[in-house]
Design a protein around this motif. Structure first.
Motif, PDB file in Angstrom:
ATOM      1  N   ILE A  70      11.098 -11.012  18.160  1.00  0.00           N
ATOM      2  CA  ILE A  70      11.295 -12.102  17.196  1.00  0.00           C
ATOM      3  C   ILE A  70      12.654 -12.803  17.380  1.00  0.00           C
ATOM      4  CG2 ILE A  70      12.360 -10.714  15.363  1.00  0.00           C
ATOM      5  CD1 ILE A  70      10.569 -12.228  13.384  1.00  0.00           C
ATOM      6  N   SER A  71      13.630 -12.058  17.902  1.00  0.00           N
ATOM      7  CA  SER A  71      14.990 -12.608  17.959  1.00  0.00           C
ATOM      8  C   SER A  71      15.257 -13.318  19.283  1.00  0.00           C
ATOM      9  CB  SER A  71      15.997 -11.464  17.753  1.00  0.00           C
ATOM     10  OG  SER A  71      17.214 -11.760  18.385  1.00  0.00           O
ATOM     11  N   TYR A 102      17.661  -9.793  11.986  1.00  0.00           N
ATOM     12  CA  TYR A 102      17.262  -9.743  13.393  1.00  0.00           C
ATOM     13  C   TYR A 102      17.481 -11.069  14.105  1.00  0.00           C
ATOM     14  CZ  TYR A 102      15.652  -5.013  13.392  1.00  0.00           C
ATOM     15  OH  TYR A 102      15.620  -3.661  13.346  1.00  0.00           O
ATOM     16  N   LEU A 135      18.052 -11.590  21.206  1.00  0.00           N
ATOM     17  CA  LEU A 135      17.637 -10.383  21.917  1.00  0.00           C
ATOM     18  C   LEU A 135      16.735 -10.727  23.106  1.00  0.00           C
ATOM     19  CD1 LEU A 135      17.138  -7.895  18.947  1.00  0.00           C
ATOM     20  CD2 LEU A 135      18.911  -7.841  20.690  1.00  0.00           C
ATOM     21  N   GLU A 183       5.546  -4.278  25.268  1.00  0.00           N
ATOM     22  CA  GLU A 183       6.518  -3.609  24.399  1.00  0.00           C
ATOM     23  C   GLU A 183       6.777  -4.454  23.163  1.00  0.00           C
ATOM     24  OE1 GLU A 183      10.347  -2.320  25.925  1.00  0.00           O
ATOM     25  OE2 GLU A 183      10.784  -1.333  24.003  1.00  0.00           O
ATOM     26  N   GLU A 241      19.198   3.808  23.824  1.00  0.00           N
ATOM     27  CA  GLU A 241      20.625   3.503  23.993  1.00  0.00           C
ATOM     28  C   GLU A 241      21.455   4.787  24.077  1.00  0.00           C
ATOM     29  OE1 GLU A 241      21.562   0.482  24.548  1.00  0.00           O
ATOM     30  OE2 GLU A 241      19.693  -0.535  23.996  1.00  0.00           O
ATOM     31  N   ILE A 245       7.192  -8.529  23.019  1.00  0.00           N
ATOM     32  CA  ILE A 245       7.031  -9.211  21.735  1.00  0.00           C
ATOM     33  C   ILE A 245       8.332  -9.046  20.968  1.00  0.00           C
ATOM     34  CG2 ILE A 245       5.715  -9.284  19.580  1.00  0.00           C
ATOM     35  CD1 ILE A 245       3.311  -8.242  21.136  1.00  0.00           C
ATOM     36  N   THR A 280      19.789   3.552  18.975  1.00  0.00           N
ATOM     37  CA  THR A 280      18.414   4.020  19.133  1.00  0.00           C
ATOM     38  C   THR A 280      18.330   4.936  20.361  1.00  0.00           C
ATOM     39  OG1 THR A 280      17.955   2.057  20.426  1.00  0.00           O
ATOM     40  CG2 THR A 280      17.423   1.952  18.078  1.00  0.00           C
ATOM     41  N   ALA A 330      10.722  -1.542  11.091  1.00  0.00           N
ATOM     42  CA  ALA A 330      11.340  -2.827  10.746  1.00  0.00           C
ATOM     43  C   ALA A 330      10.343  -3.780  10.086  1.00  0.00           C
ATOM     44  CB  ALA A 330      11.911  -3.471  12.002  1.00  0.00           C
ATOM     45  N   LEU A 331       9.086  -3.389  10.011  1.00  0.00           N
ATOM     46  CA  LEU A 331       8.088  -4.282   9.404  1.00  0.00           C
ATOM     47  C   LEU A 331       8.023  -4.037   7.889  1.00  0.00           C
ATOM     48  CD1 LEU A 331       5.227  -4.086  12.057  1.00  0.00           C
ATOM     49  CD2 LEU A 331       7.136  -5.688  11.916  1.00  0.00           C
ATOM     50  N   PHE A 335      22.571  -3.151  17.943  1.00  0.00           N
ATOM     51  CA  PHE A 335      22.565  -1.852  18.622  1.00  0.00           C
ATOM     52  C   PHE A 335      23.900  -1.429  19.206  1.00  0.00           C
ATOM     53  CE2 PHE A 335      18.797  -4.368  19.299  1.00  0.00           C
ATOM     54  CZ  PHE A 335      17.905  -3.663  18.516  1.00  0.00           C
ATOM     55  N   PHE A 382      23.438   0.602  14.500  1.00  0.00           N
ATOM     56  CA  PHE A 382      22.798   1.892  14.754  1.00  0.00           C
ATOM     57  C   PHE A 382      22.531   2.070  16.249  1.00  0.00           C
ATOM     58  CE2 PHE A 382      18.628  -0.053  15.382  1.00  0.00           C
ATOM     59  CZ  PHE A 382      18.718  -1.200  14.609  1.00  0.00           C
ATOM     60  N   PHE A 397      10.084   0.052  16.146  1.00  0.00           N
ATOM     61  CA  PHE A 397       9.587  -1.290  15.850  1.00  0.00           C
ATOM     62  C   PHE A 397       8.892  -1.302  14.477  1.00  0.00           C
ATOM     63  CE2 PHE A 397       5.749  -4.054  15.975  1.00  0.00           C
ATOM     64  CZ  PHE A 397       6.392  -5.280  15.883  1.00  0.00           C
TER      65      PHE A 397
HETATM   66  N1  SAH Z   1      13.017  -0.779  20.622  1.00  0.00           N
HETATM   67  C1  SAH Z   1      14.425  -1.074  20.595  1.00  0.00           C
HETATM   68  C2  SAH Z   1      14.852  -1.864  19.352  1.00  0.00           C
HETATM   69  C3  SAH Z   1      14.460  -1.324  18.004  1.00  0.00           C
HETATM   70  S1  SAH Z   1      15.041  -2.342  16.670  1.00  0.00           S
HETATM   71  C4  SAH Z   1      15.210   0.201  20.732  1.00  0.00           C
HETATM   72  O1  SAH Z   1      14.631   1.268  20.602  1.00  0.00           O
HETATM   73  O2  SAH Z   1      16.420   0.120  20.990  1.00  0.00           O
HETATM   74  C5  SAH Z   1      13.653  -3.354  16.277  1.00  0.00           C
HETATM   75  C6  SAH Z   1      13.312  -4.390  17.285  1.00  0.00           C
HETATM   76  O3  SAH Z   1      12.145  -5.088  16.810  1.00  0.00           O
HETATM   77  C7  SAH Z   1      14.328  -5.481  17.540  1.00  0.00           C
HETATM   78  O4  SAH Z   1      14.261  -5.876  18.885  1.00  0.00           O
HETATM   79  C8  SAH Z   1      13.867  -6.595  16.605  1.00  0.00           C
HETATM   80  O5  SAH Z   1      14.405  -7.833  16.922  1.00  0.00           O
HETATM   81  C9  SAH Z   1      12.389  -6.493  16.778  1.00  0.00           C
HETATM   82  N2  SAH Z   1      11.573  -7.022  15.677  1.00  0.00           N
HETATM   83  C10 SAH Z   1      11.727  -6.757  14.353  1.00  0.00           C
HETATM   84  N3  SAH Z   1      10.759  -7.356  13.629  1.00  0.00           N
HETATM   85  C11 SAH Z   1       9.961  -7.984  14.523  1.00  0.00           C
HETATM   86  C12 SAH Z   1       8.785  -8.766  14.415  1.00  0.00           C
HETATM   87  N4  SAH Z   1       8.240  -9.019  13.230  1.00  0.00           N
HETATM   88  N5  SAH Z   1       8.211  -9.244  15.544  1.00  0.00           N
HETATM   89  C13 SAH Z   1       8.753  -9.003  16.759  1.00  0.00           C
HETATM   90  N6  SAH Z   1       9.888  -8.266  16.925  1.00  0.00           N
HETATM   91  C14 SAH Z   1      10.484  -7.765  15.838  1.00  0.00           C
END
Ligand code: SAH
Length: 361
Positions: free
Chosen positions: A117-118, A37, A121, A84, A54, A115, A51, A160-161, A43, A49, A157
């Protein structure tokens, strides 16, 4: 040449022993130098991928309609946060705000908090949302959100955790780790044991080798959001692929350039995720008995929010080509064999609040 993330992970395992799937995932996704990330542009058609936001503007627009309805539902507070989590390119928020402009009061009362992390982005989000008529700022975590009523949204979101995996081994569920076999990263069995209280009742009868997944990181997010809603009011909408009832199975997946790959090869180059256990999140949210939740399929949610009507309106008077595209969009977002069934939508709100639609679980 800098040392690759894969090589750094290998050295760490060599030195300190196997690491949990959760730690491995956090390293691959969030490493400040080479994490997925932090470096990739995930995206879109050229990314790894696509989402839902998109795929079509309709997705964000319908969420905008939901947000306005929930804001009115919680008494149309004069000041509130629209938070968000993981906004990606900012597309969902841009579409949401455009649709929400039907209610001037919503835009006047709200402040958007993202919120993300990147850094890369964050910049894309800044550009896309620069023209919006609502204040937008970034927060590092949920702890930084002001003590005002807040509407929380997050699409893809939670998956991705990081999460942990446990494997049925004899009478016990032992933690699955990433170790080295013949010098190559491989799954090995560790000594950590899963807490039976966190597992489905029938875990004793599961077959050897069955996998169970637990994500304290996702549960912590659900707990924070719930606490905020309990104390300051608001609502949440969490959308992701996953299951409504806790169950067994290995859902760890790596996606690179629209293909599923091996999660242990090329760390930092593929998106790593797993299915979200919405049942576990519901249990966390329900702990204090002050909020209620409703979880339904994305297909049902979007149809209830007016997907067909919106698509019909966009297609009115347009060419057959445009109408075909819209038909395809509806199918992808809500169709049983596309995202409609696999993706779930979880709403959280105070007990006295009416949750949109007919679902009352
Ligand atoms: N919601 C968007 C992106 C989904 S991908 C969509 O539907 O298109 C996951 C998103 O979460 C990315 O923006 C990634 O950078 C962010 N992300 C991942 N882990 C994170 C974390 N620990 N804290 C904050 N953002 C995070």
């Amino acid at each position: 040449m800098p040392v690759t993330l894969g090589e750094r992970i290998r050295r760490q395992i060599e030195g300190d022993g196997p690491i949990s799937v959760a730690d491995y995932m956090a390293l691959c996704l969030c490493d400040p130098l080479q994490g997925y990330y932090t470096t990739a542009t995930p995206f879109g058609r050229t990314g790894d991928f696509i989402t839902a936001p998109e795929i079509s503007q309709i997705f964000g627009e319908l969420i905008g309609v939901w947000c306005v309805a929930m804001w009115r539902n919680i008494g149309a507070p004069k000041k509130f946060n629209l938070v968000e989590m993981g906004p990606g390119r900012g597309t969902l928020m841009a579409d949401l705000l455009r649709a929400a402009a039907i209610d001037k009061g919503f835009g006047e009362a709200g402040e958007v908090r993202l919120i993300e992390i990147s850094e890369q982005l964050r910049q894309q989000q800044r550009q896309l949302l620069a023209a919006s008529n609502i204040k937008v700022s970034w927060a590092d975590s949920l702890d930084d959100i002001d003590d005002v009523p807040s509407i929380f949204i997050g699409n893809e979101f939670l998956d991705a955790l990081p999460f942990h995996q446990y494997v049925k081994s004899g009478e016990m569920w032992l933690e699955r780790m990433v170790g080295l076999v013949d010098g190559e990263p491989a799954f090995v069995t560790g000594s950590g044991i899963a807490d039976p209280a966190l597992m489905p009742a029938d875990h004793d009868s599961a077959e050897m080798g069955t996998v169970f997944e637990i994500s304290p990181a996702r549960e912590a997010i659900a707990a924070s959001i719930t606490q905020h809603i309990e104390q300051h009011g608001g609502a949440a909408l969490l959308i992701d692929y996953g299951h409504i009832s806790s169950g067994f199975g290995d859902t760890f997946q790596a996606v690179e350039a629209h293909h599923y790959g091996n999660s242990l090869i090329n760390p930092g180059k593929a998106d790593l995720t797993s299915h979200v256990d919405f049942d576990a999140l519901k249990r966390v949210a329900g702990l204090n008995g002050k909020v209620k939740t409703a979880t339904l399929t994305q297909g049902k949610f979007l149809l209830e929010m007016g997907l067909l009507e919106r698509a019909g309106l966009l297609g009115q008077g347009k060419s057959g080509l445009v109408q075909n595209d819209l038909h395809e969009v509806v199918e992808r977002l809500a169709g049983r064999y596309a995202m409609g069934e696999l993706f779930k939508v979880m709403m959280i709100a105070r007990k006295e609040c009416k949750l949109e639609g007919s679902v009352t679980t």
